[in-house]
Design a protein around this motif. Structure first.
Motif, PDB file in Angstrom:
ATOM      1  N   ARG A   9       0.824  -1.198   0.000  1.00  0.00           N
ATOM      2  CA  ARG A   9       0.000   0.000   0.000  1.00  0.00           C
ATOM      3  C   ARG A   9       0.863   1.255   0.000  1.00  0.00           C
ATOM      4  O   ARG A   9       1.868   1.345   0.708  1.00  0.00           O
ATOM      5  N   VAL A  10       0.462   2.232  -0.812  1.00  0.00           N
ATOM      6  CA  VAL A  10       1.200   3.487  -0.952  1.00  0.00           C
ATOM      7  C   VAL A  10       0.421   4.583  -0.245  1.00  0.00           C
ATOM      8  O   VAL A  10      -0.801   4.690  -0.387  1.00  0.00           O
ATOM      9  N   LEU A  11       1.109   5.413   0.522  1.00  0.00           N
ATOM     10  CA  LEU A  11       0.453   6.471   1.279  1.00  0.00           C
ATOM     11  C   LEU A  11       0.464   7.813   0.538  1.00  0.00           C
ATOM     12  O   LEU A  11      -0.525   8.525   0.523  1.00  0.00           O
ATOM     13  N   THR A  12       1.597   8.157  -0.052  1.00  0.00           N
ATOM     14  CA  THR A  12       1.706   9.448  -0.743  1.00  0.00           C
ATOM     15  C   THR A  12       1.074   9.367  -2.129  1.00  0.00           C
ATOM     16  O   THR A  12       1.407   8.481  -2.915  1.00  0.00           O
ATOM     17  N   ARG A  13       0.188  10.306  -2.448  1.00  0.00           N
ATOM     18  CA  ARG A  13      -0.492  10.318  -3.739  1.00  0.00           C
ATOM     19  C   ARG A  13       0.248  11.257  -4.689  1.00  0.00           C
ATOM     20  O   ARG A  13       0.321  12.457  -4.449  1.00  0.00           O
ATOM     21  N   VAL A  14       0.762  10.681  -5.750  1.00  0.00           N
ATOM     22  CA  VAL A  14       1.515  11.430  -6.750  1.00  0.00           C
ATOM     23  C   VAL A  14       0.611  11.697  -7.943  1.00  0.00           C
ATOM     24  O   VAL A  14       0.038  10.757  -8.516  1.00  0.00           O
ATOM     25  N   PHE A  15       0.446  12.946  -8.331  1.00  0.00           N
ATOM     26  CA  PHE A  15      -0.381  13.289  -9.482  1.00  0.00           C
ATOM     27  C   PHE A  15       0.404  13.017 -10.755  1.00  0.00           C
ATOM     28  O   PHE A  15       1.476  13.593 -10.989  1.00  0.00           O
ATOM     29  N   ARG A  16      -0.124  12.093 -11.553  1.00  0.00           N
ATOM     30  CA  ARG A  16       0.555  11.657 -12.779  1.00  0.00           C
ATOM     31  C   ARG A  16       1.995  11.265 -12.460  1.00  0.00           C
ATOM     32  O   ARG A  16       2.208  10.335 -11.684  1.00  0.00           O
ATOM     33  N   ASN A  17       2.994  11.960 -13.006  1.00  0.00           N
ATOM     34  CA  ASN A  17       4.380  11.591 -12.679  1.00  0.00           C
ATOM     35  C   ASN A  17       5.112  12.733 -11.977  1.00  0.00           C
ATOM     36  O   ASN A  17       6.342  12.823 -12.016  1.00  0.00           O
ATOM     37  N   HIS A 141       8.891   5.621  -1.258  1.00  0.00           N
ATOM     38  CA  HIS A 141       7.769   5.365  -2.161  1.00  0.00           C
ATOM     39  C   HIS A 141       8.003   4.050  -2.898  1.00  0.00           C
ATOM     40  O   HIS A 141       8.985   3.884  -3.618  1.00  0.00           O
ATOM     41  N   ALA A 142       7.050   3.108  -2.725  1.00  0.00           N
ATOM     42  CA  ALA A 142       7.206   1.775  -3.309  1.00  0.00           C
ATOM     43  C   ALA A 142       7.025   1.775  -4.821  1.00  0.00           C
ATOM     44  O   ALA A 142       7.391   0.803  -5.488  1.00  0.00           O
ATOM     45  N   GLU A 143       6.445   2.832  -5.389  1.00  0.00           N
ATOM     46  CA  GLU A 143       6.225   2.885  -6.836  1.00  0.00           C
ATOM     47  C   GLU A 143       7.356   3.593  -7.577  1.00  0.00           C
ATOM     48  O   GLU A 143       7.322   3.678  -8.808  1.00  0.00           O
ATOM     49  N   ALA A 144       8.349   4.092  -6.862  1.00  0.00           N
ATOM     50  CA  ALA A 144       9.422   4.851  -7.508  1.00  0.00           C
ATOM     51  C   ALA A 144      10.293   3.933  -8.362  1.00  0.00           C
ATOM     52  O   ALA A 144      10.624   2.811  -7.972  1.00  0.00           O
ATOM     53  N   VAL A 145      10.656   4.426  -9.537  1.00  0.00           N
ATOM     54  CA  VAL A 145      11.664   3.797 -10.395  1.00  0.00           C
ATOM     55  C   VAL A 145      12.711   4.859 -10.664  1.00  0.00           C
ATOM     56  O   VAL A 145      12.413   5.883 -11.293  1.00  0.00           O
ATOM     57  N   THR A 146      13.906   4.656 -10.156  1.00  0.00           N
ATOM     58  CA  THR A 146      14.946   5.673 -10.256  1.00  0.00           C
ATOM     59  C   THR A 146      15.761   5.496 -11.524  1.00  0.00           C
ATOM     60  O   THR A 146      16.052   4.367 -11.948  1.00  0.00           O
ATOM     61  N   LEU A 147      16.121   6.611 -12.123  1.00  0.00           N
ATOM     62  CA  LEU A 147      16.908   6.624 -13.360  1.00  0.00           C
ATOM     63  C   LEU A 147      18.220   7.337 -13.093  1.00  0.00           C
ATOM     64  O   LEU A 147      18.254   8.552 -12.900  1.00  0.00           O
ATOM     65  N   GLY A 148      19.298   6.564 -13.040  1.00  0.00           N
ATOM     66  CA  GLY A 148      20.609   7.177 -12.872  1.00  0.00           C
ATOM     67  C   GLY A 148      21.019   7.943 -14.112  1.00  0.00           C
ATOM     68  O   GLY A 148      20.449   7.769 -15.198  1.00  0.00           O
ATOM     69  N   ARG A 149      22.025   8.801 -13.947  1.00  0.00           N
ATOM     70  CA  ARG A 149      22.508   9.611 -15.072  1.00  0.00           C
ATOM     71  C   ARG A 149      23.643   8.864 -15.767  1.00  0.00           C
ATOM     72  O   ARG A 149      24.652   8.529 -15.148  1.00  0.00           O
ATOM     73  N   VAL A 150      23.457   8.595 -17.065  1.00  0.00           N
ATOM     74  CA  VAL A 150      24.418   7.806 -17.837  1.00  0.00           C
ATOM     75  C   VAL A 150      25.279   8.735 -18.686  1.00  0.00           C
ATOM     76  O   VAL A 150      24.756   9.594 -19.411  1.00  0.00           O
ATOM     77  N   ARG A 151      26.596   8.553 -18.591  1.00  0.00           N
ATOM     78  CA  ARG A 151      27.550   9.331 -19.374  1.00  0.00           C
ATOM     79  C   ARG A 151      28.504   8.382 -20.102  1.00  0.00           C
ATOM     80  O   ARG A 151      28.546   7.182 -19.826  1.00  0.00           O
ATOM     81  N   PHE A 152      29.281   8.929 -21.039  1.00  0.00           N
ATOM     82  CA  PHE A 152      30.197   8.124 -21.838  1.00  0.00           C
ATOM     83  C   PHE A 152      31.598   8.739 -21.812  1.00  0.00           C
ATOM     84  O   PHE A 152      31.742   9.972 -21.810  1.00  0.00           O
ATOM     85  N   THR A 153      32.583   7.882 -21.811  1.00  0.00           N
ATOM     86  CA  THR A 153      33.964   8.337 -21.884  1.00  0.00           C
ATOM     87  C   THR A 153      34.787   7.301 -22.641  1.00  0.00           C
ATOM     88  O   THR A 153      34.569   6.086 -22.489  1.00  0.00           O
ATOM     89  N   ASP A 154      35.705   7.771 -23.492  1.00  0.00           N
ATOM     90  CA  ASP A 154      36.536   6.847 -24.267  1.00  0.00           C
ATOM     91  C   ASP A 154      37.656   6.254 -23.438  1.00  0.00           C
ATOM     92  O   ASP A 154      38.094   5.126 -23.675  1.00  0.00           O
ATOM     93  N   THR A 155      38.160   7.005 -22.477  1.00  0.00           N
ATOM     94  CA  THR A 155      39.262   6.530 -21.639  1.00  0.00           C
ATOM     95  C   THR A 155      38.871   6.681 -20.180  1.00  0.00           C
ATOM     96  O   THR A 155      38.050   7.519 -19.823  1.00  0.00           O
TER      97      THR A 155
END
Length: 549
Positions: A9-17, A141-155
């Protein structure tokens, strides 16, 4: 914790996203209590895996709450654990018969034990707050899906020891951050206010190389598809979105792909792959789905439900045939009734289940129709659930207009009412699956589900004309009421009339004689009818008060 596969059960109500409603603890100033499993699919690349495990050994998250599971996707030679690694770390060999990133991620999730699942690629080096920055959201929040920040490097760092030294000196970011990133993700974040104002395509921001999800939500969404080696991130992100996930970009959780090969492997699938493979599983985006033939669409855009229990056969046909004839063909229909009871043929031929048997026989070979004894709670994994009362018939373009209105208003519930009877409980309801799934987890006792969905995602109401929504109960034929036994005179007249009709229908030998008898019978019937009417008009009665005939 709740049962597996069911989000608590989730307590905090999130409007859309709009994840602004959530307040996570500050990094470094809180005490976590949920365990985390970091799952890493790997195929070869031992040197890069050593760098990835070294960066995980320097995490700020408590080591007793963190495990790392490396799934070896049939590497040759096999992968091994380096000396510099997290305390709880193991390598699992992918079973024979399965291979690819999708299979490895699904197998690693199944074999791990953490409350939170974090994904990471084997050619990545992550910052020291990578795990903690994401885990804090899952604690609130049990419904959270976290998105880490992805970067690129050659070396990057040349050894695990260098990785650890740069983490401790605080110079890892300056060494690796060259500014190269996923352009389409950054563009989506910018256009949607970091996903706070994301539309139905917000799931495109999900990148499985650096993401986190609670295990219960992972299982409720069906898990990563092990059969998809390419595009499994996008497809799983779509299902998380439909399950009601709140996507949260976490910029403090930074991960760098090291080397050019890593950059090539993390590109989005080609447009051809998206239109010919992924679009079979994902009705969104519409642009790709429109190119998929109807017979290859595995997941429909709309899951329609009609409760046909107790309804006459003709009424069911009127409702269902209109749905099948809709201009919107990307739909499947579930007919709900006691189908097991309908198969019981022990009763009389005209028993109460005759209509159900007729309905089932008529639609048994229709590929878009299925039969169920209970209505589905949501449309998952379809984006929409359409509830149609069996007494209502939708016009040919009604569903298309409903969908267009729902998308335009971003409504969680779109209702179609008859303009002549706009009662609250009447009409057709189109539920957005992600809004409905989330409402079920926050609804309190006694709350109306429609009101909760409106609070979480908005509501849109339409009053329709006759050509859009038809009350079928006004047009169906009603069986006549049972009659009492007729009096002898009426029965005699009925038998005489029936005999005359049969004689007229037969023809052949003796036709002349039958015509003569038919004429005499018609004359007698006409005379008797006139006599009866005359007696009734004159009002002649006997002593008993009944007509004296």
């Amino acid at each position: 914790m709740s049962h597996r596969g069911r989000v608590e059960r989730v307590l905090t109500r999130v409007f859309r996203n709009d994840w602004s409603a959530l307040t996570p603890p500050e990094i470094g100033r809180w005490a976590p209590d949920l365990s985390v499993s970091v799952v890493i699919p790997a195929r070869g690349g031992q040197r890069r895996l050593d760098l990835a495990l070294a960066s995980l050994a320097a995490q700020t998250y408590p080591e007793d709450l963190m495990e790392v599971v490396v799934v070896d996707d049939h590497s040759s030679p096999g992968l091994r654990l380096p000396p510099l690694r997290p305390v709880h770390c193991r390598v699992l060999n992918a079973p024979d018969g399965g291979w690819g990133a999708g299979y490895s991620r699904a197998y690693g999730a199944h074999a791990s034990t953490g409350d939170i699942l974090l994904w990471m690629d084997a050619d990545m080096v992550v910052g020291p707050e990578f795990v903690e920055a994401q885990a804090r959201w899952h604690h609130v929040h049990a419904e959270a899906v976290t998105l880490g920040r992805v970067r690129f490097t050659d070396t990057g760092p040349q050894s695990p020891q260098e990785v650890l030294a740069r983490v401790r000196s605080g110079t890892l970011r300056q060494t690796l951050d060259t500014g190269r990133r996923h352009e389409w993700v950054e563009r989506l974040l910018t256009q949607s206010d970091s996903l706070r104002d994301a539309d139905h395509l917000g799931f495109h921001a999900y990148v499985g190389a650096a993401a986190g999800v609670r295990r219960n939500l992972y299982e409720a969404a069906g898990g990563v598809d092990p059969d998809l080696d390419l595009g499994q991130d996008t497809e799983f992100g779509y299902r998380l979105w439909q399950a009601g996930a709140v996507l949260v970009p976490e910029h403090a959780a930074t991960a760098w792909h090291v080397g050019r090969a890593g950059t090539a492997r993390t590109r989005l699938p080609s447009e051809r792959f998206r239109t010919e493979v992924l679009a079979e599983f994902m009705p969104h985006p519409h642009l790709y789905r429109e190119r998929v033939p109807a017979h290859r669409r595995r997941i429909p855009l709309v899951h329609a439900v009609v409760d046909v229990a107790g309804a006459p056969y003709d009424l069911v046909r009127g409702c269902v045939d209109r749905l099948l004839d809709s201009a919107e063909t990307d739909l499947a229909i579930t007919l709900v009734a006691d189908w097991e009871g309908a198969g019981d043929r022990s009763g009389a031929p005209g028993g109460p289940h005759l209509d159900l048997r007729l309905v089932q026989a008529n639609y048994l070979r229709e590929p878009r129709i299925s039969f169920a004894t209970a209505a589905p709670r949501t449309g998952f994994p379809s984006p929409y659930l359409l509830q149609v009362p069996v007494a209502w018939g939708l016009g040919q373009v009604a569903l298309s207009r409903l969908l267009a209105s729902a998308e335009r208003a971003r409504a969680g519930l779109t209702e179609l009412f008859s303009a002549t009877s706009p009662a609250r409980e009447a009409g057709v309801r189109l539920w957005r699956t992600r809004a409905l799934a989330r409402a079920m987890r926050v609804r309190g006792e006694g709350e109306d589900l429609g009101d909760v969905v409106a609070e979480l995602h908005g509501r849109y109401r339409i009053h329709a004309g006759e050509e859009t929504l038809t009350d079928l109960s006004l047009y169906r034929s009603v069986p006549p009421p049972p009659r009492a036994d007729p009096d002898p005179l009426t029965a005699s007249r009925r038998r005489l009339g029936a005999a005359s009709w049969r004689g007229a229908a037969q023809g052949g030998e003796g036709t002349g004689r039958r015509r003569g008898r038919r004429a005499v019978g018609a004359l007698l019937l006409s005379v008797s009818r006139r006599a009866l009417r005359r007696l009734r008009r004159t009002g002649v009665r006997g002593t008993g008060g009944e007509p004296d005939v």
